[in-house]
Design a protein around this motif. Sequence first.
Motif, PDB file in Angstrom:
ATOM      1  N   HIS A  18       0.807  -1.216   0.000  1.00  0.00           N
ATOM      2  CA  HIS A  18       0.000   0.000   0.000  1.00  0.00           C
ATOM      3  C   HIS A  18       0.843   1.270   0.000  1.00  0.00           C
ATOM      4  CE1 HIS A  18      -2.817  -3.011   1.697  1.00  0.00           C
ATOM      5  NE2 HIS A  18      -3.736  -2.328   1.036  1.00  0.00           N
ATOM      6  N   LEU A  19       1.906   1.284   0.791  1.00  0.00           N
ATOM      7  CA  LEU A  19       2.700   2.501   0.932  1.00  0.00           C
ATOM      8  C   LEU A  19       3.656   2.721  -0.231  1.00  0.00           C
ATOM      9  CD1 LEU A  19       3.588   2.465   4.748  1.00  0.00           C
ATOM     10  CD2 LEU A  19       1.574   3.414   3.592  1.00  0.00           C
ATOM     11  N   THR A  75      -1.694   9.249   6.325  1.00  0.00           N
ATOM     12  CA  THR A  75      -2.296   7.954   6.631  1.00  0.00           C
ATOM     13  C   THR A  75      -3.720   7.827   6.102  1.00  0.00           C
ATOM     14  OG1 THR A  75      -3.207   8.719   8.752  1.00  0.00           O
ATOM     15  CG2 THR A  75      -0.953   7.817   8.758  1.00  0.00           C
ATOM     16  N   GLY A  76      -4.330   8.951   5.691  1.00  0.00           N
ATOM     17  CA  GLY A  76      -5.761   8.911   5.456  1.00  0.00           C
ATOM     18  C   GLY A  76      -6.481   8.907   6.788  1.00  0.00           C
ATOM     19  N   ILE A  77      -7.768   8.595   6.754  1.00  0.00           N
ATOM     20  CA  ILE A  77      -8.604   8.708   7.944  1.00  0.00           C
ATOM     21  C   ILE A  77      -8.963   7.333   8.497  1.00  0.00           C
ATOM     22  CG2 ILE A  77     -10.826   9.543   8.827  1.00  0.00           C
ATOM     23  CD1 ILE A  77     -10.798  11.664   6.657  1.00  0.00           C
ATOM     24  N   GLY A  78      -8.870   7.181   9.821  1.00  0.00           N
ATOM     25  CA  GLY A  78      -9.460   6.032  10.490  1.00  0.00           C
ATOM     26  C   GLY A  78      -8.520   4.931  10.915  1.00  0.00           C
ATOM     27  N   PRO A  79      -8.957   4.123  11.894  1.00  0.00           N
ATOM     28  CA  PRO A  79      -8.134   3.023  12.423  1.00  0.00           C
ATOM     29  C   PRO A  79      -7.777   1.974  11.383  1.00  0.00           C
ATOM     30  CG  PRO A  79      -9.962   3.527  13.903  1.00  0.00           C
ATOM     31  CD  PRO A  79     -10.219   4.280  12.647  1.00  0.00           C
ATOM     32  N   ASP A  80      -8.656   1.740  10.390  1.00  0.00           N
ATOM     33  CA  ASP A  80      -8.340   0.739   9.373  1.00  0.00           C
ATOM     34  C   ASP A  80      -7.123   1.152   8.555  1.00  0.00           C
ATOM     35  OD1 ASP A  80      -9.831   2.864   8.436  1.00  0.00           O
ATOM     36  OD2 ASP A  80     -10.958   1.698   6.969  1.00  0.00           O
ATOM     37  N   ASN A  81      -7.006   2.439   8.231  1.00  0.00           N
ATOM     38  CA  ASN A  81      -5.823   2.916   7.524  1.00  0.00           C
ATOM     39  C   ASN A  81      -4.576   2.841   8.392  1.00  0.00           C
ATOM     40  OD1 ASN A  81      -7.372   3.452   5.287  1.00  0.00           O
ATOM     41  ND2 ASN A  81      -6.648   5.549   5.040  1.00  0.00           N
ATOM     42  N   VAL A  85      -0.818   1.258   7.636  1.00  0.00           N
ATOM     43  CA  VAL A  85       0.408   2.052   7.696  1.00  0.00           C
ATOM     44  C   VAL A  85       1.372   1.522   8.747  1.00  0.00           C
ATOM     45  CG1 VAL A  85       1.356   4.345   8.148  1.00  0.00           C
ATOM     46  CG2 VAL A  85      -0.742   4.117   6.811  1.00  0.00           C
ATOM     47  N   MET A  86       0.878   1.223   9.937  1.00  0.00           N
ATOM     48  CA  MET A  86       1.758   0.758  11.009  1.00  0.00           C
ATOM     49  C   MET A  86       2.380  -0.598  10.676  1.00  0.00           C
ATOM     50  SD  MET A  86       2.007   3.025  13.457  1.00  0.00           S
ATOM     51  CE  MET A  86       2.610   2.057  14.837  1.00  0.00           C
ATOM     52  N   ASN A  87       1.592  -1.511  10.151  1.00  0.00           N
ATOM     53  CA  ASN A  87       2.134  -2.831   9.836  1.00  0.00           C
ATOM     54  C   ASN A  87       3.144  -2.776   8.687  1.00  0.00           C
ATOM     55  OD1 ASN A  87       0.993  -5.277  11.374  1.00  0.00           O
ATOM     56  ND2 ASN A  87      -0.818  -4.003  11.081  1.00  0.00           N
ATOM     57  N   GLU A  88       2.883  -1.942   7.690  1.00  0.00           N
ATOM     58  CA  GLU A  88       3.819  -1.880   6.565  1.00  0.00           C
ATOM     59  C   GLU A  88       5.086  -1.118   6.925  1.00  0.00           C
ATOM     60  OE1 GLU A  88       2.055  -0.887   2.797  1.00  0.00           O
ATOM     61  OE2 GLU A  88       0.622  -2.554   2.917  1.00  0.00           O
ATOM     62  N   MET A 237      -9.886  10.105  15.193  1.00  0.00           N
ATOM     63  CA  MET A 237     -10.081   8.814  14.550  1.00  0.00           C
ATOM     64  C   MET A 237      -8.811   7.981  14.348  1.00  0.00           C
ATOM     65  SD  MET A 237     -12.986   9.818  11.707  1.00  0.00           S
ATOM     66  CE  MET A 237     -13.073   8.147  11.097  1.00  0.00           C
ATOM     67  N   GLU A 238      -7.691   8.330  14.972  1.00  0.00           N
ATOM     68  CA  GLU A 238      -6.461   7.568  14.720  1.00  0.00           C
ATOM     69  C   GLU A 238      -5.615   7.216  15.946  1.00  0.00           C
ATOM     70  OE1 GLU A 238      -7.924   9.289  11.207  1.00  0.00           O
ATOM     71  OE2 GLU A 238      -6.916  10.545  12.691  1.00  0.00           O
ATOM     72  N   THR A 239      -5.633   8.034  16.981  1.00  0.00           N
ATOM     73  CA  THR A 239      -4.626   7.955  18.045  1.00  0.00           C
ATOM     74  C   THR A 239      -4.535   6.592  18.727  1.00  0.00           C
ATOM     75  OG1 THR A 239      -4.663  10.329  18.495  1.00  0.00           O
ATOM     76  CG2 THR A 239      -3.963   8.900  20.291  1.00  0.00           C
TER      77      THR A 239
END
Length: 289
Positions: A18-19, A75-81, A85-88, A237-239
């Motif tokens: 994705h990144l 990152t875009g918006i939201g926990p799904d994004n 991002v964090m895993n990649e 929506m992310e922290t």
Amino acid sequence: MSLKSSELILNPDGSVYHLNLKPEHIAHDIIFVGDQNRVEKITQFFDSIEFSTQKREFKTQTGSLNGKRITVISTGIGPDNIDIVMNELDALVNIDLQTRQIKASLTSLNIIRIGTSGSLHADIPIDSFVLSKFGLGLDNMLRSYLIDAVSNPVMEETFMTQTNWDLRKGKPYIIACSETLERRIESEEMHKGITATAGGFYGPQGRVLRLDIQDDVLNSKMDHFVFDNQRITNLEMETAAIYGLGKLLGHHCLSLNAIIANRASGNFSEDPYKAVDELIAYTLRKLTE
């Protein structure tokens, strides 16, 4: 054992899916923003930019400021994004992308989110800054992982009791920020507290347009939640997702919020861009000191 290609998906050029990044493209210090247009609002201050790419909403630029190498990612918006991002990002530093094997020696990244948010309290005014001491996840994404070792079950149970939380929405989770980054970035002017992370913008944050919501007084109940002198300061929506995945993966994470709305008073900042610009300048100064 090598990770299967269906689990660690790479592009034909060997970059993460994705990144669209390779390990050499990122710095040790990383700034997250939600909006892709905000990336260059930060990197415009850099002395030089060595790399830039974008795929979907994920825009990345890496450069240097005062001798410090920094990466900025939208990152875009939201926990799904954030899950993507964090895993990649972790895969870039802790998995050998050629052999698909986890490295014996692991790397910890410094990740700072610069975001906008709405305050839940009249005494946290618009255009002020909030440092998220804790992230409160209302989204349920992190419950897909084994989080008991990093979450705060006593605070979670207290929150559910005080708000009469409906477990049909899933069980909230609470994760602390990196104390190392907190000491590095904090200032006396910053407000501190618990940042609630919602899985959506409208109903999940108590907004009503045409649909009734499950708990129309949840925001008011969150206003009054207190645990060990900590209160819920703001809602975004992310922290919590960043904090949770950061703790699980061994990275240092901190979330900083420019308050552009006050839900208690119903006010919105007359110049939200100014507050964000000031938070960007402050963060860059702290990172490069």
